[in-house]
Enzyme design. Sequence first.
Site, PDB file in Angstrom:
ATOM      1  N   GLY A  51      -0.428  -2.827  -2.498  1.00 38.96           N
ATOM      2  CA  GLY A  51      -1.160  -2.146  -1.437  1.00 38.96           C
ATOM      3  C   GLY A  51      -1.149  -0.640  -1.523  1.00 38.96           C
ATOM      4  O   GLY A  51      -1.387   0.047  -0.530  1.00 38.96           O
TER       5      GLY A  51
ATOM      6  N   ALA B  31      -5.749  -6.361  -9.170  1.00 40.96           N
ATOM      7  CA  ALA B  31      -6.473  -6.609 -10.417  1.00 40.96           C
ATOM      8  C   ALA B  31      -5.520  -6.957 -11.549  1.00 40.96           C
ATOM      9  O   ALA B  31      -5.801  -7.840 -12.363  1.00 40.96           O
ATOM     10  CB  ALA B  31      -7.308  -5.389 -10.793  1.00 40.96           C
ATOM     11  N   ALA B  32      -4.374  -6.287 -11.603  1.00 42.39           N
ATOM     12  CA  ALA B  32      -3.417  -6.549 -12.683  1.00 42.39           C
ATOM     13  C   ALA B  32      -2.898  -7.979 -12.631  1.00 42.39           C
ATOM     14  O   ALA B  32      -2.763  -8.635 -13.671  1.00 42.39           O
ATOM     15  CB  ALA B  32      -2.262  -5.557 -12.616  1.00 42.39           C
TER      16      ALA B  32
ATOM     17  N   ASP C 298     -11.368  -1.868 -11.269  1.00 42.18           N
ATOM     18  CA  ASP C 298      -9.948  -2.216 -11.413  1.00 42.18           C
ATOM     19  C   ASP C 298      -9.713  -3.284 -12.480  1.00 42.18           C
ATOM     20  O   ASP C 298      -8.864  -3.097 -13.362  1.00 42.18           O
ATOM     21  CB  ASP C 298      -9.362  -2.657 -10.072  1.00 42.18           C
ATOM     22  CG  ASP C 298      -9.111  -1.482  -9.132  1.00 42.18           C
ATOM     23  OD1 ASP C 298      -9.675  -0.397  -9.369  1.00 42.18           O
ATOM     24  OD2 ASP C 298      -8.367  -1.652  -8.151  1.00 42.18           O
TER      25      ASP C 298
ATOM     26  N   GLY D  47      -2.970   1.199  -3.861  1.00 43.61           N
ATOM     27  CA  GLY D  47      -4.148   1.749  -4.520  1.00 43.61           C
ATOM     28  C   GLY D  47      -3.986   1.919  -6.017  1.00 43.61           C
ATOM     29  O   GLY D  47      -4.812   2.552  -6.670  1.00 43.61           O
ATOM     30  N   LEU D  48      -2.922   1.342  -6.578  1.00 39.94           N
ATOM     31  CA  LEU D  48      -2.658   1.480  -8.014  1.00 39.94           C
ATOM     32  C   LEU D  48      -3.025   0.222  -8.803  1.00 39.94           C
ATOM     33  O   LEU D  48      -2.557   0.019  -9.919  1.00 39.94           O
ATOM     34  CB  LEU D  48      -1.194   1.849  -8.253  1.00 39.94           C
ATOM     35  CG  LEU D  48      -0.746   3.203  -7.685  1.00 39.94           C
ATOM     36  CD1 LEU D  48       0.738   3.434  -7.962  1.00 39.94           C
ATOM     37  CD2 LEU D  48      -1.574   4.357  -8.252  1.00 39.94           C
ATOM     38  N   GLY D  49      -3.873  -0.619  -8.226  1.00 41.47           N
ATOM     39  CA  GLY D  49      -4.444  -1.727  -8.987  1.00 41.47           C
ATOM     40  C   GLY D  49      -3.571  -2.951  -9.143  1.00 41.47           C
ATOM     41  O   GLY D  49      -3.732  -3.712 -10.102  1.00 41.47           O
ATOM     42  N   SER D  50      -2.660  -3.186  -8.185  1.00 43.94           N
ATOM     43  CA  SER D  50      -1.762  -4.343  -8.306  1.00 43.94           C
ATOM     44  C   SER D  50      -2.528  -5.664  -8.272  1.00 43.94           C
ATOM     45  O   SER D  50      -2.188  -6.600  -8.999  1.00 43.94           O
ATOM     46  CB  SER D  50      -0.699  -4.320  -7.201  1.00 43.94           C
ATOM     47  OG  SER D  50      -1.288  -4.371  -5.920  1.00 43.94           O
TER      48      SER D  50
END
Length: 284
Positions: free
Chosen positions: A88, A95-96, A137, A90-93
Site C-alpha cells: 500500500g 503488480a509484483a 506497474d 505506491g511501490l508496486g507491491s
Amino acid sequence: MIASAPGKIILFGEHAVVYGRHAVVSAINLRCRVSVRKSDRFLIRSSLGESGLDYQRHPYVVQAVKRFGELRNIPGAEIEIESEIPIGSGLGSSAAVIVATIAALNAEFDGDMDKEAIFQMAKQVEIDVQGRASGIDPFISTFGGSWLFPERRKVEMPFKFFVINFGSRSTAEMVAKVAELRERHPEVVDKIFDAIDAISLEASDVGSAERLEELIAINQSLLRAIGVSNPEIDRTIAELERMGLNAKITGAGGGGCIFGLFKGEKPKGSFIVEPEKEGVRIEE
C-alpha cells in the site's frame, strides 16, 4: 518453483500520465518472491495470513491463479509469498505479487508463457481486481529497467534514491480528488499537467544529478498545487530541504512514499533503493 519480481517507483509524471502526459518509471531492487509447489489442495501463505483461495484476503494471488487456470489445469498448489516491498505504499507491491505468481505457476506447471504473455495476463488480473489499470506497474515488474511512458522507451537512470514511507493511502481517492479539481479549473490544471509532462521528458534524458534534483523540486511544487500532498509530507520535505535534499511524492500522494536523490547520507526514517534492470525471474 520460486519466481521473483521487482517493485517500482514513479519518478516523474504521476497523475499527469492519467491524462495522456508522460511519466518516467523505474523498477527498483525490492522484490516479491513467490514459491509454488504442486499439491492436491490450494494453500496460500503470506504476511496477511494463511488461507485457501480466499479472495478477500489474497485477491491478486487468487485472481492470478484463476487466470492461469484458464491455460493449464491446476488441481492444487501451495503458494508462499515473501515480499520486501511495503504494501500500500505506491511501490508496486500488487503488480509484483501478480507477476511473480504467474511466473512461478508457469514454471511449476510447465507452461510456455514468455514475458510478454506474463505481462498481458498480469495486466488483466490487475484490471479484474481494480476495475481499471494503466498496465504500467505489471509492465515494469515483468521487464524491469527504467522507462518513459506511454512510448515505453528505455531510459538511463544511474542514481540511487532515498525513500520515506508515510503508510498506505487510497489511490482511487487521490485520483478522484485531482479529477474534481480539473473539472472546476480545467485550463489551469491542464497547464500544470503540461508542465509535469515537460519535466518527465527532460528527466528521461537528464545527464546530471543536479538537474534531476531541480526537476524533483519543481515536480513536487506542481503536485502540491493539485492537492495531493499533505501537511506531514510538506513538513518532512521542508526539513529535507534544510539539509540540502530535494524530495517529491511518488505515486498517488496523500500518504504513500516520497523520494529524493541519495547523496551518501541516509535521511532519518528512510531506506535506499536503486533502479533494477532485471524484471521477473525464476529463482529456482
